[in-house]
Design an enzyme around this catalytic site. Structure first.
Site, PDB file in Angstrom:
ATOM      1  CE  LYS A  21      45.424  65.878 -41.255  1.00  0.00           C
ATOM      2  NZ  LYS A  21      44.011  65.138 -41.132  1.00  0.00           N
ATOM      3  N   PRO A 100      44.619  71.014 -52.339  1.00  0.00           N
ATOM      4  CG  PRO A 100      42.677  69.810 -52.408  1.00  0.00           C
ATOM      5  CD  PRO A 100      44.277  69.857 -52.832  1.00  0.00           C
ATOM      6  CB  VAL A 101      42.614  76.133 -49.860  1.00  0.00           C
ATOM      7  CG1 VAL A 101      42.465  76.729 -48.528  1.00  0.00           C
ATOM      8  CG2 VAL A 101      44.216  76.616 -50.483  1.00  0.00           C
ATOM      9  CB  SER A 102      39.364  74.856 -46.683  1.00  0.00           C
ATOM     10  OG  SER A 102      39.975  76.038 -46.032  1.00  0.00           O
ATOM     11  CB  ILE A 105      44.164  66.182 -47.182  1.00  0.00           C
ATOM     12  CG1 ILE A 105      44.252  67.324 -48.084  1.00  0.00           C
ATOM     13  CG2 ILE A 105      43.317  65.140 -47.759  1.00  0.00           C
ATOM     14  CD1 ILE A 105      44.230  66.578 -49.554  1.00  0.00           C
ATOM     15  N   GLY A 106      45.064  68.334 -44.218  1.00  0.00           N
ATOM     16  CA  GLY A 106      45.983  68.621 -43.480  1.00  0.00           C
ATOM     17  C   GLY A 106      46.999  69.750 -44.268  1.00  0.00           C
ATOM     18  N   GLY A 107      46.600  70.296 -45.346  1.00  0.00           N
ATOM     19  CA  GLY A 107      47.452  71.197 -46.216  1.00  0.00           C
ATOM     20  C   GLY A 107      48.142  72.105 -45.329  1.00  0.00           C
ATOM     21  N   GLY A 108      47.407  73.029 -44.681  1.00  0.00           N
ATOM     22  CA  GLY A 108      47.979  74.307 -43.923  1.00  0.00           C
ATOM     23  C   GLY A 108      48.918  73.650 -42.848  1.00  0.00           C
ATOM     24  CB  ALA A 110      51.290  69.284 -44.520  1.00  0.00           C
ATOM     25  CG  ASP A 139      45.266  67.994 -38.289  1.00  0.00           C
ATOM     26  OD1 ASP A 139      45.007  66.925 -37.363  1.00  0.00           O
ATOM     27  OD2 ASP A 139      44.416  68.104 -39.214  1.00  0.00           O
TER      28      ASP A 139
END
Length: 288
Positions: A21, A100-102, A105-108, A110, A139
């Site tokens: 994101k 990458p974590v934290s 770009i909304g990884g968790g 998403a 998010d």
């Protein structure tokens, strides 16, 4: 991590993509009495991301694989497990972690959204109510929608935007995690102007970029004070031929460069990765 539960759905496997994101803009417009910040953001997605696979099983379990797995140990409060519990899903879940974590770009979020979609398909059930999805994180609703949108409030107000011009992104993360609460704490102002009332159609990418340049990410200065390398990332992107705009996404530390052509985006990604081999760099098509 597993919890013994009876199986409730057929023996099959479902995989969902969890795209990155990107906050092309992020205006912080206020703060509620309960402490939640009010946002106004133009959100798009990229064709780079994680993958969530769910398989019928007797127990709820999560395995994390992929190039970023080492940075994300399995814990009980992982958003994927929280999303699965919301669906009351009994599945063996594999998260292939590429983002990458934290990183802003909304990884968790998403991943949580992809888990909801995958379990809904696997169990042939509707998605949870919007209010329940929002409780997973601000998010998660926009990631569940998965297309370009204007996000307002604390993440609950999602308004479609006109089709955006085709564009390419280069995403760069310097390997520094930035804590969102600390960024909010350091904001110079929490009551900033919102985006324009209406987002008009953009027949050209140049016009779209010109509009974006009149807006901002209100969290960028605070995040850069915490992690000065963010400034170096933006400079590296801006220096690349064909970069039309560089900005931080979310609360950082990932930044993006906006490009008109795939070739120039890929060349920029190669140049930055060569100069900074420890940075995470990914060219991606902007999904609108």
């Amino acid at each position: 991590m597993a919890t013994d539960l009876p199986p409730t759905f057929p023996d099959c496997t479902v995989t969902e993509f969890a795209p990155a994101k990107i906050n092309l803009t992020l205006h912080v417009t206020g703060q509620r009495a309960d402490g939640y910040h009010l946002l106004d953001s133009l959100v798009v997605f990229a064709d780079v991301g994680d993958r969530v696979t769910v398989r019928a099983a007797k127990a709820l379990a999560l395995t994390i694989t992929g190039p970023q797995a080492a940075a994300l140990p399995v814990t009980d409060d992982n958003l994927v497990l929280r999303a699965a519990r919301l669906m009351q899903g009994h599945a063996a879940i594999t998260l292939e972690k590429a983002l990458p974590v934290s990183s802003g770009i909304g990884g968790g979020s998403a991943d949580a959204a992809a888990t909801l979609r995958a379990l809904a398909r696997l169990m042939d059930l509707p998605l949870p109510e919007d209010s329940a999805v929002l409780r997973l994180g601000a998010d998660v609703p926009v990631c569940l929608l998965g297309r370009a949108v204007r996000m307002q409030g604390v993440g609950e107000r999602l308004t479609p935007v006109p089709d955006l011009p085709q564009a390419w992104l280069v995403l760069v993360n310097p390997g520094v995690a930035v804590a969102t609460p600390e960024v909010f704490r350091r904001l110079a102002s929490k009551d900033n102007p919102a985006m324009p009332p209406q987002i008009s159609p953009f027949p050209t990418l140049e016009g779209f970029v010109a509009c974006l340049q009149t807006m901002r990410n209100d969290m960028e200065d605070a995040a850069t004070a915490i992690a000065p390398v963010i400034g170096a990332v933006r400079s590296a992107l801006s220096a690349q031929p064909g970069c039309l705009l560089s900005r931080m996404s979310g609360s950082g530390a990932t930044c993006f460069g906006l490009f008109a052509a795939q070739d120039s985006a890929r060349a920029a990604a190669r140049a930055i990765q060569s100069a900074q081999p420890r940075w995470w760099v990914a060219p991606a098509r902007m999904l609108s």
